[in-house]
Design an enzyme around this catalytic site. Sequence first.
Site, mmCIF file in Angstrom:
data_model
loop_
_atom_site.group_PDB
_atom_site.id
_atom_site.type_symbol
_atom_site.label_atom_id
_atom_site.label_comp_id
_atom_site.label_asym_id
_atom_site.label_seq_id
_atom_site.Cartn_x
_atom_site.Cartn_y
_atom_site.Cartn_z
ATOM 1 C CD GLU A 192 -32.135 -41.043 -57.858
ATOM 2 O OE1 GLU A 192 -32.905 -40.035 -58.622
ATOM 3 O OE2 GLU A 192 -33.086 -41.735 -57.337
ATOM 4 C CG ASP A 221 -31.683 -36.507 -58.469
ATOM 5 O OD1 ASP A 221 -31.960 -36.029 -57.692
ATOM 6 O OD2 ASP A 221 -30.858 -37.064 -59.129
ATOM 7 N N GLY A 301 -51.273 -57.717 -54.488
ATOM 8 C CA GLY A 301 -51.914 -58.781 -54.033
ATOM 9 C C GLY A 301 -51.768 -60.099 -55.122
HETATM 10 N N1 COA Z 1 -24.206 -16.901 -60.033
HETATM 11 C C1 COA Z 1 -23.685 -17.026 -58.815
HETATM 12 N N2 COA Z 1 -23.822 -18.029 -58.051
HETATM 13 C C2 COA Z 1 -24.445 -19.175 -58.297
HETATM 14 C C3 COA Z 1 -25.143 -19.168 -59.373
HETATM 15 C C4 COA Z 1 -25.027 -17.821 -60.239
HETATM 16 N N3 COA Z 1 -25.721 -18.018 -61.418
HETATM 17 N N4 COA Z 1 -25.868 -20.435 -59.271
HETATM 18 C C5 COA Z 1 -25.220 -20.836 -58.250
HETATM 19 N N5 COA Z 1 -24.537 -20.227 -57.547
HETATM 20 C C6 COA Z 1 -24.062 -20.559 -56.176
HETATM 21 C C7 COA Z 1 -24.939 -20.861 -55.349
HETATM 22 O O1 COA Z 1 -25.303 -19.502 -54.813
HETATM 23 C C8 COA Z 1 -24.037 -21.375 -54.275
HETATM 24 O O2 COA Z 1 -23.387 -20.546 -53.406
HETATM 25 P P1 COA Z 1 -23.185 -20.621 -51.845
HETATM 26 O O3 COA Z 1 -22.884 -21.946 -51.382
HETATM 27 O O4 COA Z 1 -21.998 -19.635 -51.747
HETATM 28 O O5 COA Z 1 -24.212 -19.968 -51.383
HETATM 29 C C9 COA Z 1 -23.389 -22.195 -55.005
HETATM 30 O O6 COA Z 1 -23.136 -21.765 -56.156
HETATM 31 C C10 COA Z 1 -23.448 -23.912 -55.174
HETATM 32 O O7 COA Z 1 -24.817 -24.107 -55.175
HETATM 33 P P2 COA Z 1 -25.315 -25.494 -54.551
HETATM 34 O O8 COA Z 1 -26.753 -25.810 -54.659
HETATM 35 O O9 COA Z 1 -24.747 -25.551 -53.121
HETATM 36 O O10 COA Z 1 -24.323 -26.596 -55.434
HETATM 37 P P3 COA Z 1 -23.549 -27.989 -54.868
HETATM 38 O O11 COA Z 1 -22.867 -28.450 -56.334
HETATM 39 O O12 COA Z 1 -22.651 -27.539 -53.744
HETATM 40 O O13 COA Z 1 -24.801 -29.047 -54.388
HETATM 41 C C11 COA Z 1 -26.656 -30.295 -54.702
HETATM 42 C C12 COA Z 1 -25.339 -29.656 -55.289
HETATM 43 C C13 COA Z 1 -27.575 -30.728 -55.578
HETATM 44 C C14 COA Z 1 -26.150 -31.305 -53.665
HETATM 45 C C15 COA Z 1 -27.250 -29.258 -53.810
HETATM 46 O O14 COA Z 1 -27.668 -28.035 -54.316
HETATM 47 C C16 COA Z 1 -28.643 -29.752 -53.214
HETATM 48 O O15 COA Z 1 -28.608 -30.531 -52.356
HETATM 49 N N6 COA Z 1 -29.742 -29.371 -53.680
HETATM 50 C C17 COA Z 1 -31.152 -29.762 -53.308
HETATM 51 C C18 COA Z 1 -31.341 -31.307 -53.464
HETATM 52 C C19 COA Z 1 -31.581 -31.449 -55.053
HETATM 53 O O16 COA Z 1 -31.926 -30.833 -56.062
HETATM 54 N N7 COA Z 1 -30.482 -32.537 -55.044
HETATM 55 C C20 COA Z 1 -30.573 -33.272 -56.334
HETATM 56 C C21 COA Z 1 -29.826 -32.806 -57.215
HETATM 57 S S1 COA Z 1 -30.092 -33.953 -58.772
#
Ligand code: COA
Length: 479
Positions: A192, A221, A301
């Site tokens: 966010e 978000d 304005g």
């Molecule tokens: N089964 C197996 N693996 C799964 C899964 C499932 N059902 N669901 C998620 N995963 C895995 C993903 O494949 C990923 O693995 P990889 O990195 O090995 O490819 C892993 O879980 C983590 O996913 P990720 O999205 O990287 O989570 P994160 O906690 O590290 O990051 C965010 C979180 C929000 C920072 C990131 O998802 C992001 O930048 N998203 C886009 C922007 C966004 O929406 N941000 C606002 C969030 S409110």
Amino acid sequence: MAKKKPQKAKQAKAKTAAKKSARQVVKLAAPKKANGNGKSNNLPKPSSKPYGQDGKALTGVRILDFTHVQSGPTCTQLLAWFGADVIKVERPGVGDITRGQLRDVPGADSLYFTMLNHNKRSITIDSKHPQGMRVLNALIKTCDVLVENFAPGALDRMGLTWDYIHKLNPRMIVASVKGFGPGPYEDCKVYENVAQCAGGAASTTGFREGPPLVTGAQIGDSGTGLHLALGIVSALYQRIRSGRGQKVLCAMQDGVLNLARVKLRDQQRIAKGPLTEYSQYGEGVPFGKAVPRAGNDSGGGQPGWILKCKGWESDPDAYTYFITQAPAWGAICDVIGKPEWKTDPDYATPKARLPKLKAIFATIEQWTMTKTKFEVMDICNAVDIPVGPILSMKEIAEDESLRKTGTVVEVDHPTRGKYLSVGNPIKLSDSISEVKRSPLLGEHTDEILTDVLGFKANEVAEIKNSGALSAPKKEEKAA
Ligand code: COA
């Protein structure tokens, strides 16, 4: 006279052509029974069912919801409220990380999760397990939209590239939230406040003398989730004509910038001279090269500011927003006991008032401090002066009118009991939103496998025994 004849003939010809084209328009628009296969834009006969009783806006749309945290879930919750069947895919044993974040009831899904995942079904699938992929393939074939907000590249790493998905289901819409669009930051993970800063909101929020500020409204978000929902509905509409799906991308930076649009407007104006509606102009403080923070200036304005009300010494929310809209100036002068300002050339026009807005608001505040914020609201609204009380979350939670409209709802939950939530803020008269509690982790796994995907009992057993839908056993994890 002779000259008029061809003119008349022309007119007659034009009339006939107009009639003809009107007939064509009528013919085109004539209500035909919709064939339901997306080939015709013709609408069915208007429903004779009472409003609110002919299904919901998105009845028949099925969403493969691969979202987590806030941005994506905001989007799919809206689609669910409009009647889409939202199937939330969660990692076995873990689920959406927010289930366990900011917990207020031990062991129960957090408010963070429950308030963003109403009206959805939950299935647990390990997307990196071959049997998990088997279930995902079946879901891709049956769903209309896949929504995800993983970190950049995560969906591809699961094997779910656009080409793969599109081959399985050419009608599939693939909708994503990412932090940034294509460019130097496209690989970054974003939350966010990062988006609020990168989208230009933080640099323009706060007081001039202080640092940039983020706002409590989740414009990065939830704001981007809203944008994404509109993109999805538009893509669904286009699919009726094209028959094919498409990618929908909302970058959080773009979503925030869209909401901060007026500040990019001001960035261009600043090159042409001072921003006269900013109070800094009246205070004689020169402008720099970029749009400054404008405190509580109105941003439009109409000059406005936040003023103290009765009780401000002990109540942090005893304030009102007060707008000195030009047409209301006479009424403002009367209300605050300064009728002479109506005709005084130093005060009578908006231009004359601009350099002394700070002093004017200080005078108005002398009056607002004698009234509660609700008294200010009553007195001012009666004479068309736009004002708004600063409502605390406590006041909003207790507001009867918001309960009546379903904007604030009470929801019951099997493990956490009753809690308050925000209902659908978008009201459709023929698609009434009912807020249903969020699903427990994997609560609908069986019904989705059998009722939605049509797996037979032996297939369900095979998938389940493979471990693709359950949390890895502890000893396996350790090994
Ligand atoms: N089964 C197996 N693996 C799964 C899964 C499932 N059902 N669901 C998620 N995963 C895995 C993903 O494949 C990923 O693995 P990889 O990195 O090995 O490819 C892993 O879980 C983590 O996913 P990720 O999205 O990287 O989570 P994160 O906690 O590290 O990051 C965010 C979180 C929000 C920072 C990131 O998802 C992001 O930048 N998203 C886009 C922007 C966004 O929406 N941000 C606002 C969030 S409110």
